[in-house]
Design a protein around this motif. Structure first.
Motif, PDB file in Angstrom:
ATOM      1  N   THR A   1       0.845  -1.196   0.000  1.00  0.00           N
ATOM      2  CA  THR A   1       0.000   0.000   0.000  1.00  0.00           C
ATOM      3  C   THR A   1       0.878   1.242   0.000  1.00  0.00           C
ATOM      4  O   THR A   1       1.717   1.427   0.895  1.00  0.00           O
ATOM      5  CB  THR A   1      -0.921   0.040   1.230  1.00  0.00           C
ATOM      6  N   LEU A   2       0.674   2.082  -1.009  1.00  0.00           N
ATOM      7  CA  LEU A   2       1.324   3.389  -1.056  1.00  0.00           C
ATOM      8  C   LEU A   2       0.278   4.441  -0.764  1.00  0.00           C
ATOM      9  O   LEU A   2      -0.724   4.551  -1.487  1.00  0.00           O
ATOM     10  CB  LEU A   2       1.951   3.642  -2.423  1.00  0.00           C
ATOM     11  N   GLY A   3       0.475   5.208   0.295  1.00  0.00           N
ATOM     12  CA  GLY A   3      -0.407   6.312   0.620  1.00  0.00           C
ATOM     13  C   GLY A   3       0.099   7.589  -0.030  1.00  0.00           C
ATOM     14  O   GLY A   3       1.251   7.972   0.178  1.00  0.00           O
ATOM     15  N   LEU A   4      -0.747   8.221  -0.837  1.00  0.00           N
ATOM     16  CA  LEU A   4      -0.389   9.474  -1.505  1.00  0.00           C
ATOM     17  C   LEU A   4      -1.224  10.586  -0.880  1.00  0.00           C
ATOM     18  O   LEU A   4      -2.451  10.602  -1.020  1.00  0.00           O
ATOM     19  CB  LEU A   4      -0.658   9.363  -3.004  1.00  0.00           C
ATOM     20  N   VAL A   5      -0.564  11.480  -0.166  1.00  0.00           N
ATOM     21  CA  VAL A   5      -1.286  12.492   0.606  1.00  0.00           C
ATOM     22  C   VAL A   5      -0.937  13.896   0.124  1.00  0.00           C
ATOM     23  O   VAL A   5       0.132  14.138  -0.433  1.00  0.00           O
ATOM     24  CB  VAL A   5      -0.992  12.363   2.118  1.00  0.00           C
ATOM     25  N   GLY A   6      -1.859  14.804   0.393  1.00  0.00           N
ATOM     26  CA  GLY A   6      -1.676  16.199   0.043  1.00  0.00           C
ATOM     27  C   GLY A   6      -3.017  16.907   0.113  1.00  0.00           C
ATOM     28  O   GLY A   6      -4.063  16.268   0.135  1.00  0.00           O
ATOM     29  N   GLU A   7      -2.977  18.229   0.147  1.00  0.00           N
ATOM     30  CA  GLU A   7      -4.220  18.981   0.231  1.00  0.00           C
ATOM     31  C   GLU A   7      -4.920  18.993  -1.122  1.00  0.00           C
ATOM     32  O   GLU A   7      -4.363  18.575  -2.146  1.00  0.00           O
ATOM     33  CB  GLU A   7      -3.926  20.407   0.698  1.00  0.00           C
ATOM     34  N   SER A   8      -6.154  19.465  -1.145  1.00  0.00           N
ATOM     35  CA  SER A   8      -6.912  19.555  -2.394  1.00  0.00           C
ATOM     36  C   SER A   8      -6.160  20.421  -3.397  1.00  0.00           C
ATOM     37  O   SER A   8      -5.651  21.488  -3.058  1.00  0.00           O
ATOM     38  CB  SER A   8      -8.300  20.156  -2.132  1.00  0.00           C
ATOM     39  N   GLY A   9      -6.072  19.939  -4.628  1.00  0.00           N
ATOM     40  CA  GLY A   9      -5.374  20.680  -5.669  1.00  0.00           C
ATOM     41  C   GLY A   9      -3.902  20.364  -5.774  1.00  0.00           C
ATOM     42  O   GLY A   9      -3.209  20.933  -6.630  1.00  0.00           O
ATOM     43  N   SER A  10      -3.413  19.430  -4.958  1.00  0.00           N
ATOM     44  CA  SER A  10      -1.982  19.111  -4.993  1.00  0.00           C
ATOM     45  C   SER A  10      -1.609  18.249  -6.191  1.00  0.00           C
ATOM     46  O   SER A  10      -0.434  18.174  -6.565  1.00  0.00           O
ATOM     47  CB  SER A  10      -1.571  18.397  -3.699  1.00  0.00           C
ATOM     48  N   GLY A  11      -2.586  17.560  -6.785  1.00  0.00           N
ATOM     49  CA  GLY A  11      -2.314  16.734  -7.951  1.00  0.00           C
ATOM     50  C   GLY A  11      -2.468  15.246  -7.708  1.00  0.00           C
ATOM     51  O   GLY A  11      -2.340  14.443  -8.628  1.00  0.00           O
ATOM     52  N   LYS A  12      -2.806  14.866  -6.475  1.00  0.00           N
ATOM     53  CA  LYS A  12      -2.855  13.428  -6.152  1.00  0.00           C
ATOM     54  C   LYS A  12      -3.989  12.712  -6.882  1.00  0.00           C
ATOM     55  O   LYS A  12      -3.802  11.595  -7.376  1.00  0.00           O
ATOM     56  CB  LYS A  12      -2.958  13.222  -4.637  1.00  0.00           C
ATOM     57  N   SER A  13      -5.160  13.330  -6.986  1.00  0.00           N
ATOM     58  CA  SER A  13      -6.265  12.689  -7.719  1.00  0.00           C
ATOM     59  C   SER A  13      -6.005  12.659  -9.217  1.00  0.00           C
ATOM     60  O   SER A  13      -6.489  11.764  -9.919  1.00  0.00           O
ATOM     61  CB  SER A  13      -7.589  13.399  -7.432  1.00  0.00           C
TER      62      SER A  13
ATOM     63  N   HIS B   1      -1.970   4.436   9.103  1.00  0.00           N
ATOM     64  CA  HIS B   1      -2.442   3.185   9.696  1.00  0.00           C
ATOM     65  C   HIS B   1      -2.397   2.017   8.724  1.00  0.00           C
ATOM     66  O   HIS B   1      -2.234   0.877   9.135  1.00  0.00           O
ATOM     67  CB  HIS B   1      -3.879   3.348  10.216  1.00  0.00           C
ATOM     68  N   ILE B   2      -2.555   2.275   7.445  1.00  0.00           N
ATOM     69  CA  ILE B   2      -2.694   1.184   6.474  1.00  0.00           C
ATOM     70  C   ILE B   2      -1.546   1.116   5.471  1.00  0.00           C
ATOM     71  O   ILE B   2      -1.341   0.099   4.812  1.00  0.00           O
ATOM     72  CB  ILE B   2      -4.045   1.299   5.724  1.00  0.00           C
ATOM     73  N   SER B   3      -0.746   2.176   5.354  1.00  0.00           N
ATOM     74  CA  SER B   3       0.259   2.255   4.293  1.00  0.00           C
ATOM     75  C   SER B   3       1.588   1.631   4.703  1.00  0.00           C
ATOM     76  O   SER B   3       2.013   1.722   5.852  1.00  0.00           O
ATOM     77  CB  SER B   3       0.488   3.716   3.888  1.00  0.00           C
ATOM     78  N   ASP B   4       2.255   1.035   3.721  1.00  0.00           N
ATOM     79  CA  ASP B   4       3.641   0.603   3.898  1.00  0.00           C
ATOM     80  C   ASP B   4       4.582   1.775   3.666  1.00  0.00           C
ATOM     81  O   ASP B   4       5.575   1.933   4.377  1.00  0.00           O
ATOM     82  CB  ASP B   4       3.969  -0.531   2.917  1.00  0.00           C
ATOM     83  N   ARG B   5       4.260   2.559   2.646  1.00  0.00           N
ATOM     84  CA  ARG B   5       5.038   3.759   2.350  1.00  0.00           C
ATOM     85  C   ARG B   5       4.086   4.922   2.119  1.00  0.00           C
ATOM     86  O   ARG B   5       2.934   4.723   1.754  1.00  0.00           O
ATOM     87  CB  ARG B   5       5.936   3.549   1.117  1.00  0.00           C
ATOM     88  N   ILE B   6       4.601   6.130   2.325  1.00  0.00           N
ATOM     89  CA  ILE B   6       3.807   7.341   2.127  1.00  0.00           C
ATOM     90  C   ILE B   6       4.572   8.279   1.205  1.00  0.00           C
ATOM     91  O   ILE B   6       5.786   8.476   1.370  1.00  0.00           O
ATOM     92  CB  ILE B   6       3.508   8.048   3.465  1.00  0.00           C
ATOM     93  N   ALA B   7       3.858   8.852   0.235  1.00  0.00           N
ATOM     94  CA  ALA B   7       4.400   9.912  -0.608  1.00  0.00           C
ATOM     95  C   ALA B   7       3.565  11.169  -0.363  1.00  0.00           C
ATOM     96  O   ALA B   7       2.345  11.099  -0.289  1.00  0.00           O
ATOM     97  CB  ALA B   7       4.358   9.514  -2.083  1.00  0.00           C
ATOM     98  N   VAL B   8       4.242  12.287  -0.218  1.00  0.00           N
ATOM     99  CA  VAL B   8       3.578  13.558   0.064  1.00  0.00           C
ATOM    100  C   VAL B   8       3.659  14.447  -1.176  1.00  0.00           C
ATOM    101  O   VAL B   8       4.742  14.632  -1.750  1.00  0.00           O
ATOM    102  CB  VAL B   8       4.234  14.265   1.269  1.00  0.00           C
ATOM    103  N   MET B   9       2.513  14.978  -1.584  1.00  0.00           N
ATOM    104  CA  MET B   9       2.436  15.758  -2.810  1.00  0.00           C
ATOM    105  C   MET B   9       2.070  17.204  -2.508  1.00  0.00           C
ATOM    106  O   MET B   9       1.185  17.478  -1.691  1.00  0.00           O
ATOM    107  CB  MET B   9       1.408  15.130  -3.757  1.00  0.00           C
ATOM    108  N   TYR B  10       2.754  18.117  -3.185  1.00  0.00           N
ATOM    109  CA  TYR B  10       2.512  19.547  -2.979  1.00  0.00           C
ATOM    110  C   TYR B  10       2.694  20.269  -4.318  1.00  0.00           C
ATOM    111  O   TYR B  10       3.764  20.192  -4.925  1.00  0.00           O
ATOM    112  CB  TYR B  10       3.480  20.095  -1.940  1.00  0.00           C
ATOM    113  N   LEU B  11       1.651  20.926  -4.773  1.00  0.00           N
ATOM    114  CA  LEU B  11       1.678  21.725  -6.000  1.00  0.00           C
ATOM    115  C   LEU B  11       2.250  20.950  -7.187  1.00  0.00           C
ATOM    116  O   LEU B  11       3.093  21.447  -7.937  1.00  0.00           O
ATOM    117  CB  LEU B  11       2.483  23.014  -5.774  1.00  0.00           C
ATOM    118  N   GLY B  12       1.796  19.701  -7.333  1.00  0.00           N
ATOM    119  CA  GLY B  12       2.178  18.907  -8.495  1.00  0.00           C
ATOM    120  C   GLY B  12       3.469  18.139  -8.362  1.00  0.00           C
ATOM    121  O   GLY B  12       3.842  17.397  -9.278  1.00  0.00           O
ATOM    122  N   HIS B  13       4.168  18.276  -7.241  1.00  0.00           N
ATOM    123  CA  HIS B  13       5.444  17.596  -7.034  1.00  0.00           C
ATOM    124  C   HIS B  13       5.350  16.614  -5.864  1.00  0.00           C
ATOM    125  O   HIS B  13       4.648  16.882  -4.878  1.00  0.00           O
ATOM    126  CB  HIS B  13       6.560  18.603  -6.730  1.00  0.00           C
TER     127      HIS B  13
END
Length: 261
Positions: free
Chosen positions: A44-56, A221-233
């Motif tokens: 499980t890779l968790g991709l996090v960031g605020e709305s508009g960061s590009g994750k969706s 809680h569920i992810s093996d790794r986490i990636a943090v996204m900010y303004l498309g990066h």
């Protein structure tokens, strides 16, 4: 868990074009600016960031809902970006999705049995009786029962509807499920139930998840790794415990500070 990536994203770019009042092509909006990610089978890779960061936008590009404007997405031996948004059945069956809103993601005119077995009807040669038996099995996997098969989505709570959506996503035994904010529309206690269910199904079935969310504590809680996204990066990526307990990037620390106690 295999060391070879199931999903490998390299220098992914996603651009949307605006339109003028006359319908002419407007200015570009670069939603994703060279993202690099990899997910191994059963991870499980968790991709996090605020709305508009590009994750969706990354999620939608992986699913074939939005074309990439640059870079590469490899799923197993298949190069998805060369297919644009026309994945062959052999690929599409192996990548499923669960979306944010269980109130709108299920067809209100279909029974639970029809919803859960629709992928089987479209993509397999199963008979009606075989699909019925598989529907019962799928509902049991998400802690629902056979008596729910003839009901309609409006007869269920939000958490139950999300369980139905998960059952439908599991029908074709995919290798990867993209979870786009799967619990953000639910209350806190129901969120915990769905996260625990996803955790159990992942370990039992060996499915990989790309989990899109804005809540870093929940993802942890569920992810093996986490990636943090900010303004498309992608500004930070690493093991879930390390990113959660010792964030290296100021934006990651800001996300953690925003988590309610």
């Amino acid at each position: 868990m295999s060391d070879k990536p199931l999903l490998e994203i390299a220098d992914l770019q996603v651009t949307y074009w605006g339109r003028s009042l006359l319908g002419l092509k407007g200015e570009p909006f670069h939603a994703v600016k060279g993202a690099n990610l990899a997910i191994r089978p059963g991870e499980t890779l968790g991709l996090v960031g605020e709305s508009g960061s590009g994750k969706s936008s990354i999620a939608n590009t992986v699913l074939g809902l939005v074309p990439a404007s640059g870079g590469s997405i490899r799923f197993g031996d298949a190069e998805l970006t060369s297919m644009r948004t026309r994945y062959p059945p052999a690929v599409r069956n192996q990548i499923q999705a669960v979306f944010q809103d269980p109130y709108s993601s299920l067809n209100p005119s279909m029974t639970v049995e029809d919803i859960v077995t629709e992928p089987l009807r479209v993509h397999t040669g199963m008979s009606r009786s075989e699909r019925h038996a598989r529907a019962i099995e799928l509902l049991r996997l998400v802690s629902l029962s056979e008596e729910h098969l003839r009901r309609y989505p409006h007869q269920f709570s939000g958490g139950q509807r999300q369980r139905i959506a998960i059952a439908s996503a599991l029908a074709l035994e995919p290798k990867l499920i993209v979870l786009d904010e799967p619990v953000s529309a639910l209350d806190v206690s129901t969120q915990n139930q769905i996260i625990n269910l996803l955790y159990e199904r992942r370990d039992a079935l060996g499915i990989a998840y790309l989990l899109i969310a804005h809540d870093l504590a929940l993802v942890h809680h569920i992810s093996d790794r986490i990636a943090v996204m900010y303004l498309g990066h992608i500004v930070e990526e690493g093991p879930a415990d390390r990113v959660y307990k010792a964030p290296a990037h100021p934006y990651t620390r800001a996300l953690l500070d925003a988590v309610p106690l």
